[in-house]
Design an enzyme around this catalytic site. Structure first.
Site, PDB file in Angstrom:
ATOM      1  N   ASP A 130       1.000  -1.048  -0.206  1.00 24.67           N
ATOM      2  CA  ASP A 130       0.109   0.151   0.069  1.00 24.67           C
ATOM      3  C   ASP A 130       1.039   1.521  -0.039  1.00 24.67           C
ATOM      4  O   ASP A 130       1.847   1.048   0.512  1.00 24.67           O
ATOM      5  CB  ASP A 130      -1.080   0.072   1.179  1.00 24.67           C
ATOM      6  CG  ASP A 130      -0.216   0.122   2.536  1.00 24.67           C
ATOM      7  OD1 ASP A 130       0.863  -0.682   2.746  1.00 24.67           O
ATOM      8  OD2 ASP A 130      -0.719   0.669   3.506  1.00 24.67           O
ATOM      9  N   GLU A 156       0.425  -1.138   5.678  1.00 28.17           N
ATOM     10  CA  GLU A 156       1.395  -0.398   6.595  1.00 28.17           C
ATOM     11  C   GLU A 156       1.153   1.061   6.838  1.00 28.17           C
ATOM     12  O   GLU A 156       1.350   1.527   8.066  1.00 28.17           O
ATOM     13  CB  GLU A 156       2.811  -0.875   5.965  1.00 28.17           C
ATOM     14  CG  GLU A 156       3.926  -0.479   6.920  1.00 28.17           C
ATOM     15  CD  GLU A 156       4.619   0.913   6.767  1.00 28.17           C
ATOM     16  OE1 GLU A 156       5.273   1.316   7.541  1.00 28.17           O
ATOM     17  OE2 GLU A 156       4.052   1.599   5.753  1.00 28.17           O
TER      18      GLU A 156
END
Length: 386
Positions: free
Chosen positions: A94, A154
Site C-alpha cells: 500500500d 502499513e
C-alpha cells in the site's frame, strides 16, 4: 556444503543479479503505475497479482491471504536447503496516495532517478525482494530457506495485519525489511514507534452575537487541548506530539458545538507508553472550559523498532563491501512494520531497499543505480546466515 560450493553459488548469484537492472526497472514501472493506496482493495490486489506472476514464473510458490477492506497479503516461500528457520523478506504494497495519482503522474526516469507514487516507499523494495528471492531460488539447496511477506495496510499503522506480521516474525530467524535506504545510503537500525489518537470535543451551541455567554465553544476547548498536547513533546526523551488535522464548528456566527482532531505521537523503545497515553487521555478528557467534554474515539499504535543486533548489521556491511559500497546504520523517527517484527523478538534490519528520498510527496524518487548492488548485498547477507 563445501566452501568451494558456497563460493561458486555466491558468485553465480552475484552474476545473475548483475544482469537484472532493466528487468527490475520494468517490474517497478508496472507496479508504480498501479494505484494501491491503503484501503484501495482492487489496487493492492492488482500489485500483488503482478508480483505473484513474476514469482511463479521463477518457480516460487505464492499464496494470498485476503484482508477484507484492505486487499491481500502476499506470502511466498523459497524452500532452499529446508534446514532451519527461514529468513523473512518483508514489505508493504500500500501507498499513501489516492486513486488517480498514478494516471496523473506515472512512472518516469530522469537523470538516473525513477519517480512516481510509491516508487521509494516502498515499491522499489518489493521489486528488490522479489529478485533476491528469485536469485536464491536459482541456487536451490545451496541457499537457506526464505519467506516473502508483503502486507497491505502499513501506511495506516497495520491495523488489520499486525497480528499476522508478528506471527510470521516468530517463525523466522531474521527479518530484512525493504523500506527505502536513507538518502545517505545507510540502513535503518532503529525506529521510533508511532501512535495516532483521534479525539472529539463536545460543546454547547449558541448564537455568537445574541447570546454568546450561553454557549461553550468546542473549538476553544480543542485549542487549549492542542497546546497541552504539544507541550508533551520532549526531544531529550525522543517524544514528539503533533496535532496535524482539526475540524470543527458549523458556521462563523455559531459558538461551535463540536470539534475533532488527530494527534500523531512518536516515541522510542524506552518510552513508558502506558504513562504517556494516560497523560494524553487526561488532557483530552479534561474540562478545558466549563460545559465542554472531550473523548478519545480511536487509537492506533505502531511499535518502535529495537536496535538491530550488531552481528546482523556487520553481516550486511561485509556483504556490501564485497560488491563495492560501504554502509552504516542510523536511527529514524519514521515508524514501520519492522517495529512489529523486532517487538516479537526477531533480529531485524530495515531500510534494505534501494536508496530513495522525499517519500509521501510528489518529489518521491528512487536511485536506480542502487538497485543491483543492494540486491546483491542482501542476497549475500542471507547466504551468510547459513
Amino acid at each position: 556444503m563445501q566452501d568451494k560450493e558456497v563460493a561458486q553459488g555466491a558468485q553465480a548469484l552475484l552474476d545473475w543479479l548483475q544482469g537484472q537492472h532493466q528487468a527490475m526497472q520494468d517490474l517497478l514501472q508496472k507496479i508504480v503505475d498501479i494505484d494501491s493506496g491503503s484501503r484501495h482493495e482492487a489496487g493492492v490486489q492488482a500489485v500483488a497479482e503482478v508480483l505473484r506472476a513474476h514469482l511463479e514464473a521463477a518457480g516460487i510458490a505464492v499464496r494470498f491471504h485476503a484482508v477484507p477492506g484492505y486487499g491481500v497479503c502476499l506470502d511466498a516461500k523459497v524452500p532452499g536447503s529446508g534446514e532451519g528457520l527461514p529468513v523473512l523478506l518483508m514489505g508493504h504494497m500500500d501507498t499513501v496516495y489516492p486513486e488517480g495519482t498514478a494516471a496523473r503522474r506515472p512512472f518516469r526516469v530522469e537523470d538516473g532517478r525513477a519517480y512516481g507514487p510509491g516508487v521509494a516507499d516502498m515499491k522499489s523494495g518489493l521489486v528488490l525482494n522479489v529478485f533476491v528471492a528469485e536469485a536464491l531460488a536459482r541456487l536451490g539447496r545451496q541457499a537457506p530457506p526464505v519467506r516473502l511477506f508483503f502486507s497491505c495496510d502499513e501506511e495506516i499503522g497495520s491495523p488489520a495485519t499486525r497480528d499476522r506480521i508478528m506471527a510470521v516474525a516468530r517463525e523466522v530467524r531474521a527479518v530484512f525489511n525493504a523500506e527505502p535506504g536513507r538518502v545517505s545510503g545507510n540502513l535503518v537500525t532503529g525506529r521510533k514507534g508511532s501512535m495516532v489518537v483521534e479525539f472529539e470535543v463536545e460543546g454547547v451551541a449558541a448564537h455568537s452575537g445574541i447570546n454568546h455567554a450561553h454557549g461553550a465553544s468546542a473549538i476553544d476547548a480543542l485549542a487549549r487541548k492542542i497546546l497541552a498536547l504539544h507541550a508533551l513533546t520532549d526531544p531529550a526523551l525522543g517524544i514528539t506530539t503533533n496535532v496535524g488535522c482539526v475540524q470543527g464548528g458549523i458556521v462563523p456566527n455559531m459558538v461551535a458545538p463540536h470539534a475533532r482532531a488527530q494527534l500523531d505521537v512518536r516515541f522510542t523503545a524506552d518510552t513508558d507508553m502506558d504513562a504517556l497515553y494516560g497523560r494524553i487521555r487526561e488532557i483530552v478528557e479534561a474540562e478545558s472550559i466549563p460545559r465542554t467534554r472531550g473523548r478519545i474515539t480511536d487509537m492506533r499504535r505502531t511499535m518502535p523498532m529495537a536496535t538491530t543486533p550488531a552481528a546482523l548489521l556487520s553481516l550486511y556491511q561485509r556483504s556490501a563491501e564485497r560488491v563495492g559500497f560501504t554502509v552504516d546504520g542510523e536511527f529514524t523517527g519514521g515508524a514501520a512494520d519492522s517495529g512489529l517484527t523486532s517487538s516479537a523478538g526477531t533480529p531485524t534490519l530495515c531500510g534494505t531497499g534501494p536508496v530513495g528520498g522525499h517519500p509521501h510527496t510528489e518529489r518521491e524518487y528512487c536511485e536506480l543505480s542502487t538497485f543491483v548492488p543492494r540486491a546483491q548485498a542482501l542476497a549475500l547477507a542471507i547466504l551468510g546466515l547459513q
